[in-house]
Design an enzyme around this catalytic site. Sequence first.
Site, PDB file in Angstrom:
ATOM      1  N   SER A 134      41.066  37.162  35.664  1.00 12.77           N
ATOM      2  CA  SER A 134      40.269  37.332  36.876  1.00 12.77           C
ATOM      3  C   SER A 134      40.969  36.682  38.057  1.00 12.77           C
ATOM      4  O   SER A 134      41.695  35.685  37.897  1.00 12.77           O
ATOM      5  CB  SER A 134      38.886  36.698  36.699  1.00 12.77           C
ATOM      6  OG  SER A 134      38.160  36.691  37.916  1.00 12.77           O
ATOM      7  N   TYR A 151      34.032  28.828  35.363  1.00 11.08           N
ATOM      8  CA  TYR A 151      34.561  30.140  34.981  1.00 11.08           C
ATOM      9  C   TYR A 151      35.987  30.309  35.481  1.00 11.08           C
ATOM     10  O   TYR A 151      36.876  30.757  34.745  1.00 11.08           O
ATOM     11  CB  TYR A 151      33.651  31.227  35.553  1.00 11.08           C
ATOM     12  CG  TYR A 151      34.159  32.641  35.418  1.00 11.08           C
ATOM     13  CD1 TYR A 151      34.017  33.340  34.224  1.00 11.08           C
ATOM     14  CD2 TYR A 151      34.768  33.289  36.504  1.00 11.08           C
ATOM     15  CE1 TYR A 151      34.473  34.645  34.102  1.00 11.08           C
ATOM     16  CE2 TYR A 151      35.220  34.602  36.387  1.00 11.08           C
ATOM     17  CZ  TYR A 151      35.069  35.271  35.193  1.00 11.08           C
ATOM     18  OH  TYR A 151      35.518  36.568  35.077  1.00 11.08           O
TER      19      TYR A 151
END
Length: 248
Positions: free
Chosen positions: A138, A151
């Site tokens: 990501s 995250y």
Amino acid sequence: MTAPKSVLVIGGSSDIGHATALRYAQAGWQVALAARDTTAAQRNADDIKARSGVDVPVHALDVLATDKLADFVAALPALPDTVISMIGELGDQKRAETDLAHATMIMRTNFEAPSLLLGLFANAFQARGAGTIVGVSSVAGDRGRGSNYVYGAAKAGFSQFLSGLRNRMALAGGVRVVTVKPGFVRTRMTAHLKLPAPLTVDPGRVAADIFRSAEENGREVIYVGRRFWLVMTIICAIPETVFKRLKL
């Protein structure tokens, strides 16, 4: 007649996993899915068969049971040509700041588990002399932000693992390692978020970019949506003293 190539999509119950498996099936590949939620994965498999005519087996896999990952790889009917990890869990940043169990789950799901599993596939591919590994990371891992740093930190670790694995496999030859960095994607995981429309893509776009990069043009680090490469280059260039004031 040459046998079709094969791909295993791990995280096959997800929206991006579904779209990616479908893209490969429509290109004539043999496709298999692996997921903890085998009911959802089977729905995806049935849809892929209806759209492409390809039978899609589903394998049960709990990636957090890391002591069983080696057994999972060894028990596969055949080693795939390509393995794609879609494993990911956004989690809740606020909760993770005080709930250590929740923070641990986010970190293990996004970093530890996929890294260990892809490391096992890398060893198997190296022994065979060929294979492609795709890890979906990501852009959140490119720079820490207060709104999702648990995250983001896990994805940063995963990106670095893939980078190191890519360098190791390059020395051995025959095995490619591809890092995919999506930005905002419209999925069930992000349904509760207000996403910026100009920077948001659908799972089909992610799937198309994965297939193009992993199987066609040989790129090894890709940002889904070229504009995100520019966005993250700018964000990473902002001095820390200024970045903290942005409250991102």
